[in-house]
Design an enzyme around this catalytic site. Structure first.
Site, PDB file in Angstrom:
ATOM      1  N   CYS A   1       0.824  -1.205   0.000  1.00 59.80           N
ATOM      2  CA  CYS A   1       0.000   0.000   0.000  1.00 59.80           C
ATOM      3  C   CYS A   1       0.864   1.264   0.000  1.00 59.80           C
ATOM      4  O   CYS A   1       0.338   2.373   0.037  1.00 59.80           O
ATOM      5  CB  CYS A   1      -0.930   0.030   1.212  1.00 59.80           C
TER       6      CYS A   1
ATOM      7  N   THR B   1       5.911   3.062   3.294  1.00 53.05           N
ATOM      8  CA  THR B   1       7.149   3.845   3.357  1.00 53.05           C
ATOM      9  C   THR B   1       7.003   5.137   2.545  1.00 53.05           C
ATOM     10  O   THR B   1       7.498   6.189   2.951  1.00 53.05           O
ATOM     11  CB  THR B   1       8.344   3.000   2.870  1.00 53.05           C
TER      12      THR B   1
ATOM     13  N   ARG C   1      15.746  -5.546  -1.064  1.00 52.94           N
ATOM     14  CA  ARG C   1      15.656  -4.571   0.027  1.00 52.94           C
ATOM     15  C   ARG C   1      16.805  -3.576   0.052  1.00 52.94           C
ATOM     16  O   ARG C   1      17.903  -3.865  -0.436  1.00 52.94           O
ATOM     17  CB  ARG C   1      15.674  -5.325   1.370  1.00 52.94           C
TER      18      ARG C   1
ATOM     19  N   GLY D   1       2.063  12.499  -3.080  1.00 48.82           N
ATOM     20  CA  GLY D   1       2.058  13.785  -2.362  1.00 48.82           C
ATOM     21  C   GLY D   1       0.671  14.387  -2.208  1.00 48.82           C
ATOM     22  O   GLY D   1       0.410  15.153  -1.269  1.00 48.82           O
TER      23      GLY D   1
END
Ligand code: TSX
Ligand code: MN
Length: 600
Positions: A269, A272, A383, A509
């Site tokens: 989703c 981060t 990662r 944003g």
């Protein structure tokens, strides 16, 4: 005087001696957390071939690891909650009898560190000395774990000093599960055990973690999912606080008023991305405090104070780009560990969705790779491990030992239909219902068929160290304790689509517009409108200035279709049915209220 290895804490010295005797390492080393020790360990393992140093011009002081192809993610079916009673683990956890589990694992641990170094890593989850922090000690035979723990937690001598002779810590035992024969070496290959020997075990009744056979992420960096979520959630319930799978951010409005938000989302989703959000609306500022875990306690003044127990970000690389998360891209510019990415021919890293082309390099399996290879170059769960202090929008108070006061809880899920952009809970109990019923659609469905949605209550399904129904009751209880100081609760869905398959909301944003409405609800500026599922923004209450979004699209984004929501309740009922008698009465009340409101 100090014991062998200079360990002054009595319980720690005894534990290390016992594990040394059991696991038979060649050497024991207490990690002091200094830059010298970090650098020399990296020197050693780059020489061994396990890690590759990236071009210092492009990616200073950064390294890349390839894991074994069988050891690339958390292993949920090998993750256990070992409580005496099966019911205390609940229907959503893998239960195993603790005595039996210890018997099985002791056989595996016997001699498992032959040919390796046993590292003792003292670490603090949370700022050292904070009233909310906890100390853990990880014993591991994996240098990869040591180096990642160095970034993800506060490590070393300062933690031992805080622990003192009689201080309490949470023991975390880890082995990659691959003892070496005399003269044998890994030859630069990632060591791990076959899947049937992997165990990620939690003993919540004695605050103990035993992990065996995997060197990857959440299976091996035991401070994170194992301690800070599974064990801490059980401690938090006993001690009256909260350990949650939540990002923490500070939003500041144009007048300088600060709001602190903690938000829980299932995977995929963009948690981060939200944690590092940069608002598109003028005058609003957003700062990151954490991207994964929140520990919260009620302060003497009655506010709910949150800390991020971590010290770094362990984020999914694929999909991270200057467009999706420019702040993360800046955070990982240096001093970062990468795992399972492409190492490009010019010795930088690359992954799918980075937003820049890649001519070629070596893929995560160590093979020559070009975009024409027809396979992904980076593993989808590749990662980055980067220090939180490097984040350009890290909040100046992110290490405040008192934590930040939480004003707003946000839950969410990824739904292409049914669920509107934002809903406010009527009250705390309704908010707990929203968190408990959080759900996502699987992202990459193999078929075009509408696949079933997956419930992930509070995004805690894989991380709650006890019965999920008791966890819900704990949330109700916390609401009672917080009373009028309880944060307001909202539910969001950034992922609704129009019938012709277009995203209805720009996301990223622009999500700050939704957060702004939440703040205005707190301040009583926005009125909202009541619907059967909760309070939605009144027409014109969402700040859409500068956005190209039609009235029709906005209506679709906010639509509440009573018939589909009634259908949704059938799925909720079957999910809640799993918990039998343990389901809190107050959850049943919320369910019934929802049903009544939808039938009016
Ligand atoms: O992280 C995302 N967020 C949260 C950001 C703070 N993603 C990325 C997917 C999850 C890993 C999103 N994807 C978000 C979102 O809010 N929304 C979407 C869907 C979307 C994708 C692209 C566009 C609009 C919406 N628009 C263009 O590509 C131009
Ligand atoms: Mn997480």
């Amino acid at each position: 005087m100090s014991s062998k290895y200079g360990l002054k804490n009595k319980k720690l010295a005894a534990w290390v001696a016992g594990i040394e005797d059991l696991c038979k390492p060649d050497k024991v080393a207490v990690y002091n957390g200094s830059k010298e020790e970090y650098d020399s360990l990296f020197k050693e393992i780059t020489a061994s071939g396990l890690a590759k140093k990236l071009d210092p011009e492009k990616r200073p002081n950064s390294f890349h690891f390839c894991s074994d192809p069988s050891d690339v993610a958390r292993v949920e079916d090998r993750t256990y909650i070992a409580s005496r009673s099966k019911d205390d683990a609940g229907p959503t956890n893998n239960w195993i009898d603790p005595e039996q589990l210890k018997k099985n694992m002791l056989k595996l641990y016997k001699g498992c560190m032959k040919g390796r170094t046993l590292f003792v890593i003292p670490f603090s989850m949370g700022p050292i000395g904070s009233p909310i922090s906890k100390i853990g000690i990880e014993i591991t035979d994996s240098p990869y774990v040591v180096l990642n723990m160095h970034i993800m937690t506060r490590v070393g001598t300062k933690v031992l000093d805080t622990l003192g002779e009689d201080g309490e810590f949470i023991p975390c035992l880890h082995s990659v599960g691959k003892p070496l024969a005399d003269g044998e070496s890994d030859n630069g290959k990632w060591p791990c055990a076959p899947i049937e020997q992997k165990y990620i075990s939690h003993f919540p009744e004695e605050n103990l973690i035993w992990s065996y056979g995997s060197g990857y992420g959440g299976n091996a960096l035991l401070g994170k999912k194992c301690l800070a979520l599974r064990i801490a959630s059980a401690m938090a319930r006993r001690e009256g606080w909260m350990a949650e799978h939540m990002l923490i951010l500070r939003l500041t409005n144009p007048k300088g008023k600060k709001y602190h938000i903690a938000a829980a989302f299932p995977s995929a989703c963009g948690k981060t991305n939200l944690a590092m959000l940069q608002p598109t609306i003028p005058g609003w500022k957003c700062e990151c405090i954490g991207d994964d875990i929140a520990w919260m306690k009620i302060a003497p003044d009655g506010s709910l104070r949150a800390i991020n127990p971590e010290y770094g970000f362990f984020g999914v690389a694929p999909g991270t780009s200057v467009k999706s998360n420019p702040v993360a891209m800046e955070t990982i510019r240096a001093n970062t560990i990468f795992t399972n990415c492409v190492v490009t021919d010019d010795n930088d890293v690359w992954w799918e969705g980075m937003g820049t082309p890649c001519k070629g390099g070596t893929d995560w399996k160590g093979r020559k790779w070009t975009p024409e290879s027809g396979e992904k170059g980076a593993h989808p769960n590749a990662r980055f491990t980067a220090p939180a202090g490097q984040c350009p929008v890290i909040c100046p108070d992110w290490e405040d030992p008192q934590g930040v006061p939480i004003d707003i809880f946000v839950f969410g899920g990824r739904r292409t239909s049914v669920v509107p952009l934002v809903t406010e809970a009527f009250d705390w109990d309704h908010g707990v219902y929203l968190g408990a019923t959080a759900a996502s659609e699987p992202t990459a469905a193999a078929l075009d068929v509408k696949s079933a949605i997956r419930r992930d209550p509070f995004a805690m399904l894989p991380f709650c160290g006890y019965n999920m129904a008791d966890y819900w009751q704990h949330w109700f209880n916390m609401g009672d304790k917080l009373g009028a100081r309880a944060p307001k609760i909202f539910y969001v869905n950034w992922f609704r689509k129009s019938p012709d398959g277009k995203w209805l909301w720009p996301g990223f944003g622009d999500n700050a517009r939704v957060l702004k409405w939440m703040c205005e609800r707190l301040d009583g500026v926005a009125k909202g409108r009541k619907t059967p599922i909760g309070i939605l923004p009144e027409k014109n209450e969402l700040d859409l200035s500068g956005l190209k979004i039609s009235g029709g699209e906005l209506d679709e984004l906010m639509a509440v279709d009573t018939a589909t929501w009634k259908h949704e309740l059938d799925d909720v009922a079957s999910f809640m049915g799993k918990f039998g008698d343990r389901l809190p009465q107050r959850m049943k009340v919320q369910f019934d209220n929802m049903k009544k409101r939808l039938s009016k």
